[in-house]
Design a protein around this motif. Structure first.
Motif, PDB file in Angstrom:
ATOM      1  N   THR A   1      -4.218   0.445   2.583  1.00  0.00           N
ATOM      2  CA  THR A   1      -4.548   1.674   1.875  1.00  0.00           C
ATOM      3  C   THR A   1      -4.165   2.884   2.734  1.00  0.00           C
ATOM      4  O   THR A   1      -4.638   3.019   3.866  1.00  0.00           O
ATOM      5  CB  THR A   1      -6.055   1.712   1.562  1.00  0.00           C
ATOM      6  OG1 THR A   1      -6.388   0.554   0.789  1.00  0.00           O
ATOM      7  CG2 THR A   1      -6.412   2.959   0.773  1.00  0.00           C
ATOM      8  N   LYS A   2      -3.302   3.708   2.201  1.00  0.00           N
ATOM      9  CA  LYS A   2      -2.868   4.965   2.828  1.00  0.00           C
ATOM     10  C   LYS A   2      -2.558   5.947   1.706  1.00  0.00           C
ATOM     11  O   LYS A   2      -2.038   5.545   0.659  1.00  0.00           O
ATOM     12  CB  LYS A   2      -1.596   4.773   3.683  1.00  0.00           C
ATOM     13  CG  LYS A   2      -1.807   3.957   4.924  1.00  0.00           C
ATOM     14  CD  LYS A   2      -2.572   4.747   5.963  1.00  0.00           C
ATOM     15  CE  LYS A   2      -2.781   3.937   7.224  1.00  0.00           C
ATOM     16  NZ  LYS A   2      -3.595   4.629   8.209  1.00  0.00           N
ATOM     17  N   THR A   3      -2.849   7.183   1.927  1.00  0.00           N
ATOM     18  CA  THR A   3      -2.520   8.196   0.929  1.00  0.00           C
ATOM     19  C   THR A   3      -1.002   8.275   0.797  1.00  0.00           C
ATOM     20  O   THR A   3      -0.304   8.498   1.783  1.00  0.00           O
ATOM     21  CB  THR A   3      -3.083   9.566   1.341  1.00  0.00           C
ATOM     22  OG1 THR A   3      -4.494   9.442   1.498  1.00  0.00           O
ATOM     23  CG2 THR A   3      -2.769  10.622   0.306  1.00  0.00           C
ATOM     24  N   SER A   4      -0.499   8.046  -0.421  1.00  0.00           N
ATOM     25  CA  SER A   4       0.946   7.963  -0.638  1.00  0.00           C
ATOM     26  C   SER A   4       1.422   9.123  -1.517  1.00  0.00           C
ATOM     27  O   SER A   4       0.610   9.796  -2.164  1.00  0.00           O
ATOM     28  CB  SER A   4       1.310   6.613  -1.268  1.00  0.00           C
ATOM     29  OG  SER A   4       0.832   6.539  -2.588  1.00  0.00           O
TER      30      SER A   4
ATOM     31  N   GLY B   1       0.220   8.923  -5.074  1.00  0.00           N
ATOM     32  CA  GLY B   1      -1.198   8.647  -5.244  1.00  0.00           C
ATOM     33  C   GLY B   1      -1.539   7.209  -5.579  1.00  0.00           C
ATOM     34  O   GLY B   1      -2.668   6.919  -5.964  1.00  0.00           O
TER      35      GLY B   1
ATOM     36  N   ASN C   1      -1.382   5.011  -3.274  1.00  0.00           N
ATOM     37  CA  ASN C   1      -2.133   4.804  -2.036  1.00  0.00           C
ATOM     38  C   ASN C   1      -2.007   3.426  -1.406  1.00  0.00           C
ATOM     39  O   ASN C   1      -2.989   2.824  -0.976  1.00  0.00           O
ATOM     40  CB  ASN C   1      -3.598   5.190  -2.231  1.00  0.00           C
ATOM     41  CG  ASN C   1      -3.732   6.651  -2.605  1.00  0.00           C
ATOM     42  OD1 ASN C   1      -2.889   7.461  -2.236  1.00  0.00           O
ATOM     43  ND2 ASN C   1      -4.765   6.985  -3.353  1.00  0.00           N
TER      44      ASN C   1
END
Length: 163
Positions: free
Chosen positions: A129-132, A135, A137
Protein backbone atom coordinates in the motif's frame (compact mmCIF):
# COMPACT_ATOMS: atom_id res chain seq x y z
CA UNK A 1 47.07 40.05 -46.43
CA UNK A 2 43.38 39.70 -45.96
CA UNK A 3 43.39 36.24 -47.58
CA UNK A 4 46.19 35.14 -45.29
CA UNK A 5 44.20 36.12 -42.17
CA UNK A 6 41.16 34.44 -43.61
CA UNK A 7 43.05 31.22 -44.29
CA UNK A 8 44.54 31.28 -40.81
CA UNK A 9 41.11 31.89 -39.28
CA UNK A 10 39.51 29.06 -41.29
CA UNK A 11 42.30 26.64 -40.42
CA UNK A 12 41.78 27.40 -36.71
CA UNK A 13 38.05 26.76 -37.03
CA UNK A 14 38.72 23.53 -38.88
CA UNK A 15 41.23 22.39 -36.27
CA UNK A 16 38.84 23.34 -33.44
CA UNK A 17 36.00 21.47 -35.08
CA UNK A 18 38.23 18.46 -35.57
CA UNK A 19 39.19 18.51 -31.90
CA UNK A 20 35.64 19.09 -30.66
CA UNK A 21 34.04 16.29 -32.67
CA UNK A 22 35.18 13.47 -30.35
CA UNK A 23 34.16 15.57 -27.34
CA UNK A 24 30.71 16.18 -28.82
CA UNK A 25 30.35 12.47 -29.58
CA UNK A 26 31.39 11.56 -26.04
CA UNK A 27 28.97 14.04 -24.50
CA UNK A 28 26.07 12.84 -26.62
CA UNK A 29 26.69 9.36 -25.28
CA UNK A 30 26.43 10.66 -21.72
CA UNK A 31 22.70 11.20 -22.02
CA UNK A 32 21.41 7.97 -20.58
CA UNK A 33 17.99 6.79 -21.60
CA UNK A 34 17.92 4.45 -18.65
CA UNK A 35 18.00 0.71 -18.65
CA UNK A 36 14.99 -1.01 -20.11
CA UNK A 37 14.39 -4.74 -20.00
CA UNK A 38 14.56 -6.54 -23.30
CA UNK A 39 11.33 -5.99 -25.19
CA UNK A 40 10.18 -3.07 -23.10
CA UNK A 41 9.65 0.24 -24.90
CA UNK A 42 11.26 3.27 -23.35
CA UNK A 43 8.94 5.36 -21.19
CA UNK A 44 9.56 9.01 -21.89
CA UNK A 45 9.09 10.45 -18.43
CA UNK A 46 6.92 13.53 -18.22
CA UNK A 47 5.88 13.12 -21.88
CA UNK A 48 4.26 9.69 -22.38
CA UNK A 49 0.71 9.36 -21.16
CA UNK A 50 -1.19 6.51 -19.56
CA UNK A 51 -3.30 4.70 -22.14
CA UNK A 52 -6.21 4.40 -19.71
CA UNK A 53 -6.41 7.71 -17.82
CA UNK A 54 -4.36 9.92 -20.18
CA UNK A 55 -2.29 11.29 -17.29
CA UNK A 56 1.37 12.04 -18.00
CA UNK A 57 3.65 9.31 -16.68
CA UNK A 58 5.87 11.15 -14.24
CA UNK A 59 6.14 9.18 -11.02
CA UNK A 60 8.52 6.38 -11.96
CA UNK A 61 7.66 4.39 -8.83
CA UNK A 62 4.22 3.47 -10.19
CA UNK A 63 4.80 3.08 -13.94
CA UNK A 64 3.81 -0.04 -15.82
CA UNK A 65 3.86 -1.30 -19.38
CA UNK A 66 2.38 -4.09 -21.47
CA UNK A 67 3.56 -5.33 -24.87
CA UNK A 68 2.20 -8.00 -27.11
CA UNK A 69 -0.19 -9.03 -29.83
CA UNK A 70 0.35 -9.52 -33.55
CA UNK A 71 1.57 -5.93 -33.94
CA UNK A 72 3.73 -5.95 -30.80
CA UNK A 73 1.50 -3.23 -29.39
CA UNK A 74 2.72 -1.23 -26.39
CA UNK A 75 0.49 0.16 -23.67
CA UNK A 76 1.97 2.37 -20.95
CA UNK A 77 0.41 3.13 -17.57
CA UNK A 78 1.01 5.62 -14.79
CA UNK A 79 -0.40 3.40 -12.05
CA UNK A 80 -0.59 -0.38 -11.53
CA UNK A 81 -4.32 0.14 -10.95
CA UNK A 82 -4.71 1.47 -14.49
CA UNK A 83 -3.01 -1.71 -15.73
CA UNK A 84 -5.45 -3.82 -13.69
CA UNK A 85 -8.46 -2.00 -15.13
CA UNK A 86 -7.07 -2.10 -18.67
CA UNK A 87 -6.71 -5.88 -18.46
CA UNK A 88 -10.38 -6.17 -17.53
CA UNK A 89 -11.89 -3.43 -19.70
CA UNK A 90 -10.03 -4.26 -22.92
CA UNK A 91 -9.97 -8.07 -22.73
CA UNK A 92 -12.48 -8.35 -25.59
CA UNK A 93 -10.79 -5.78 -27.80
CA UNK A 94 -7.28 -7.16 -27.27
CA UNK A 95 -7.66 -10.91 -26.63
CA UNK A 96 -3.88 -11.29 -27.01
CA UNK A 97 -3.46 -9.71 -23.55
CA UNK A 98 -4.28 -13.12 -22.03
CA UNK A 99 -1.61 -14.89 -24.11
CA UNK A 100 1.45 -16.22 -22.33
CA UNK A 101 3.59 -14.26 -24.84
CA UNK A 102 2.21 -10.93 -23.66
CA UNK A 103 4.82 -9.20 -21.55
CA UNK A 104 4.15 -6.84 -18.67
CA UNK A 105 6.38 -4.82 -16.39
CA UNK A 106 5.73 -2.79 -13.26
CA UNK A 107 8.25 -0.46 -11.69
CA UNK A 108 9.87 -1.57 -8.47
CA UNK A 109 8.83 1.10 -5.97
CA UNK A 110 12.31 0.92 -4.45
CA UNK A 111 14.16 1.74 -7.68
CA UNK A 112 16.90 4.27 -7.04
CA UNK A 113 16.16 6.72 -9.85
CA UNK A 114 14.75 7.03 -13.35
CA UNK A 115 18.14 5.97 -14.66
CA UNK A 116 18.40 2.99 -12.34
CA UNK A 117 14.96 1.47 -12.60
CA UNK A 118 14.18 -2.08 -11.67
CA UNK A 119 11.27 -3.62 -13.53
CA UNK A 120 9.30 -6.57 -12.27
CA UNK A 121 6.90 -9.01 -13.88
CA UNK A 122 3.61 -8.17 -12.13
CA UNK A 123 2.85 -11.87 -11.73
CA UNK A 124 5.98 -12.22 -9.57
CA UNK A 125 5.80 -8.84 -7.83
CA UNK A 126 4.33 -8.12 -4.43
CA UNK A 127 2.07 -5.11 -4.04
CA UNK A 128 2.21 -2.89 -0.99
CA UNK A 129 0.00 0.00 0.00
CA UNK A 130 1.41 3.35 -1.15
CA UNK A 131 -0.33 6.50 -2.27
CA UNK A 132 -0.31 6.25 -6.08
CA UNK A 133 -0.97 8.77 -8.87
CA UNK A 134 -4.50 7.57 -9.60
CA UNK A 135 -5.42 6.69 -6.04
CA UNK A 136 -5.45 2.92 -6.44
CA UNK A 137 -2.70 2.98 -3.83
CA UNK A 138 -0.60 0.00 -4.76
CA UNK A 139 3.09 -0.13 -5.57
CA UNK A 140 5.16 -3.12 -6.67
CA UNK A 141 8.14 -4.45 -4.74
CA UNK A 142 10.32 -7.47 -5.37
CA UNK A 143 10.15 -9.09 -1.95
CA UNK A 144 7.07 -10.02 0.08
CA UNK A 145 6.32 -7.68 2.96
CA UNK A 146 3.78 -7.91 5.76
CA UNK A 147 0.39 -7.19 4.20
CA UNK A 148 1.64 -7.31 0.61
CA UNK A 149 -0.62 -8.79 -2.05
CA UNK A 150 0.11 -10.81 -5.17
CA UNK A 151 -0.97 -9.51 -8.59
CA UNK A 152 -4.27 -11.39 -8.59
CA UNK A 153 -5.28 -10.01 -5.18
CA UNK A 154 -4.11 -6.51 -6.08
CA UNK A 155 -6.26 -6.61 -9.22
CA UNK A 156 -9.28 -7.79 -7.25
CA UNK A 157 -8.87 -5.02 -4.66
CA UNK A 158 -8.41 -2.41 -7.37
CA UNK A 159 -11.41 -3.53 -9.40
CA UNK A 160 -13.57 -3.72 -6.28
CA UNK A 161 -12.59 -0.16 -5.45
CA UNK A 162 -13.78 0.95 -8.88
CA UNK A 163 -13.05 4.06 -10.98
Amino acid sequence: MCDQHRRHFLSRIGLGGLLLTPLAAALSGCHSKGSWPEGMAEIKWDRDTCVRCSMVISDRRFAAEMRGGPNNTVFKFDDPGCLAFWLKEKADKYPWMADADTRMWVADFNSKSREEMTWLAPQRAHFITKTSPMGYNFAAVSMPMPGSLDFTDMRQHTLAKGK
